[in-house]
Each structure stands twice: as structure tokens, then as C-alpha cells.
Design a protein around this motif. Structure first.
Motif, mmCIF file in Angstrom:
data_model
loop_
_atom_site.group_PDB
_atom_site.id
_atom_site.type_symbol
_atom_site.label_atom_id
_atom_site.label_comp_id
_atom_site.label_asym_id
_atom_site.label_seq_id
_atom_site.Cartn_x
_atom_site.Cartn_y
_atom_site.Cartn_z
ATOM 1 N N THR A 42 0.835 -1.196 0.000
ATOM 2 C CA THR A 42 0.000 0.000 0.000
ATOM 3 C C THR A 42 0.867 1.242 0.000
ATOM 4 N N LYS A 43 0.253 2.356 -0.283
ATOM 5 C CA LYS A 43 0.963 3.629 -0.286
ATOM 6 C C LYS A 43 1.504 3.950 1.110
ATOM 7 N N GLY A 44 0.900 3.368 2.151
ATOM 8 C CA GLY A 44 1.342 3.589 3.520
ATOM 9 C C GLY A 44 2.694 2.960 3.836
ATOM 10 N N VAL A 45 3.148 2.031 2.998
ATOM 11 C CA VAL A 45 4.451 1.398 3.179
ATOM 12 C C VAL A 45 5.449 2.121 2.297
ATOM 13 N N ASP A 46 6.582 2.480 2.879
ATOM 14 C CA ASP A 46 7.630 3.163 2.137
ATOM 15 C C ASP A 46 8.407 2.133 1.314
ATOM 16 N N ILE A 47 8.113 2.057 0.020
ATOM 17 C CA ILE A 47 8.753 1.062 -0.847
ATOM 18 C C ILE A 47 10.255 1.300 -0.929
ATOM 19 N N TYR A 48 10.684 2.540 -0.720
ATOM 20 C CA TYR A 48 12.116 2.833 -0.713
ATOM 21 C C TYR A 48 12.795 2.198 0.505
ATOM 22 N N GLU A 49 12.071 2.115 1.615
ATOM 23 C CA GLU A 49 12.598 1.431 2.800
ATOM 24 C C GLU A 49 12.732 -0.070 2.527
ATOM 25 N N VAL A 50 11.736 -0.649 1.857
ATOM 26 C CA VAL A 50 11.792 -2.064 1.493
ATOM 27 C C VAL A 50 12.995 -2.314 0.588
ATOM 28 N N GLN A 51 13.185 -1.441 -0.394
ATOM 29 C CA GLN A 51 14.317 -1.546 -1.310
ATOM 30 C C GLN A 51 15.636 -1.424 -0.563
ATOM 31 N N ALA A 52 15.705 -0.519 0.411
ATOM 32 C CA ALA A 52 16.930 -0.337 1.204
ATOM 33 C C ALA A 52 17.246 -1.574 2.039
ATOM 34 N N ILE A 53 16.223 -2.216 2.585
ATOM 35 C CA ILE A 53 16.424 -3.445 3.361
ATOM 36 C C ILE A 53 17.018 -4.533 2.454
ATOM 37 N N LEU A 54 16.425 -4.701 1.290
ATOM 38 C CA LEU A 54 16.950 -5.700 0.348
ATOM 39 C C LEU A 54 18.382 -5.375 -0.064
ATOM 40 N N THR A 55 18.643 -4.129 -0.353
ATOM 41 C CA THR A 55 19.989 -3.717 -0.749
ATOM 42 C C THR A 55 20.991 -4.033 0.354
ATOM 43 N N GLN A 56 20.610 -3.756 1.581
ATOM 44 C CA GLN A 56 21.495 -4.002 2.724
ATOM 45 C C GLN A 56 21.938 -5.459 2.774
ATOM 46 N N PHE A 57 21.017 -6.379 2.527
ATOM 47 C CA PHE A 57 21.334 -7.797 2.662
ATOM 48 C C PHE A 57 21.815 -8.449 1.375
ATOM 49 N N VAL A 58 21.294 -8.049 0.235
ATOM 50 C CA VAL A 58 21.669 -8.666 -1.038
ATOM 51 C C VAL A 58 23.066 -8.210 -1.468
ATOM 52 N N ALA A 59 23.423 -6.979 -1.182
ATOM 53 C CA ALA A 59 24.701 -6.421 -1.653
ATOM 54 C C ALA A 59 25.877 -6.796 -0.769
ATOM 55 N N ARG A 60 25.719 -7.701 0.163
ATOM 56 C CA ARG A 60 26.821 -8.108 1.058
ATOM 57 C C ARG A 60 27.886 -8.838 0.308
#
Length: 121
Positions: free
Chosen positions: A103-121
Motif C-alpha cells: 500500500t501507499k502507507g508502506v515506504d517502498i524505498y525502505e523495502v528496497q533499502a532493506i533488500l539492498t542491505q542484505f543482497v549487496a553483502r
């Protein structure tokens, strides 16, 4: 908004308690989202997709995706008329992405940042 099939944020500490049996020793939930009956967990080790099945939701399938198996991902932000954002995750060896709507209430950029944090290790 859950009735419309869109994800919303869940407290990571609550998800940690609710899904403790799925977690490895010392594994920590960093973020969690609820999608009607399904749940998406971002832990420090993997992505866990909890898929409730059937009308009653008693049958449950747990997908464990190690971050190292994610070949790439994409986010699509919400538009003016389309209020939902979408996350697509491609797993090595699979041509079809996993797709989740937020939903618009979820910050999709935050979701993307979480994935980036773990995938880019």
C-alpha cells in the motif's frame, strides 16, 4: 487496506515472537509485512515468505530465500491513480519473479533499502 490484498508493516519484535520456530539460532527479524494472511519477513540471513493456503488458511507453506540467491530485484513506485507499489524479486534459476504489492502507507524505498542491505553483502 489488508482486504484489498496490499501489504502493511508489522512490528519486527512481534514477528520475531510469532515466527520464532522458523528462525535459526540467533537469527533476527529486521522488517516484516502482512499481506492479508501471508507474511514477508526480512531477517539478517534470508527472506521468508509465509504463504497461507486454502479457504481456512490452516495449510501454510514457508519459502526460505537466502539473500545470496536473489539475482536482482525491482521496485515500482505508486502513481497518481495506482496507489500501490510493487516489489519484484528474481531468484537464481527462475525466470519468473516473486511479486508482492504494498500500500501507499508502506515506504517502498525502505523495502528496497532493506533488500539492498542484505543482497549487496
Amino acid at each position: 487496506m489488508a482486504l484489498f490484498g496490499n501489504a502493511h508493516t508489522v512490528d519486527p519484535a512481534k514477528a520475531q515472537q510469532d515466527y520464532a520456530r522458523l528462525l535459526g539460532h540467533g537469527e533476527q527479524v529486521h522488517a516484516a509485512f502482512l499481506l492479508i494472511r501471508d507474511t514477508i519477513l526480512f531477517t539478517d540471513r534470508r527472506l521468508i515468505l509465509v504463504d497461507k493456503q486454502g479457504i481456512t488458511g490452516k495449510k501454510t507453506e514457508y519459502h526460505s530465500v537466502p539473500y545470496r540467491s536473489i539475482s536482482h530485484f525491482a521496485v515500482e513506485t505508486a502513481g497518481h491513480f495506482d496507489l500501490d507499489a510493487e516489489l519484484k524479486i528474481w531468484i537464481s534459476g527462475s525466470p519468473t519473479p516473486i511479486q508482492k504489492t504494498f500500500t501507499k502507507g508502506v515506504d517502498i524505498y525502505e523495502v528496497q533499502a532493506i533488500l539492498t542491505q542484505f543482497v549487496a553483502r
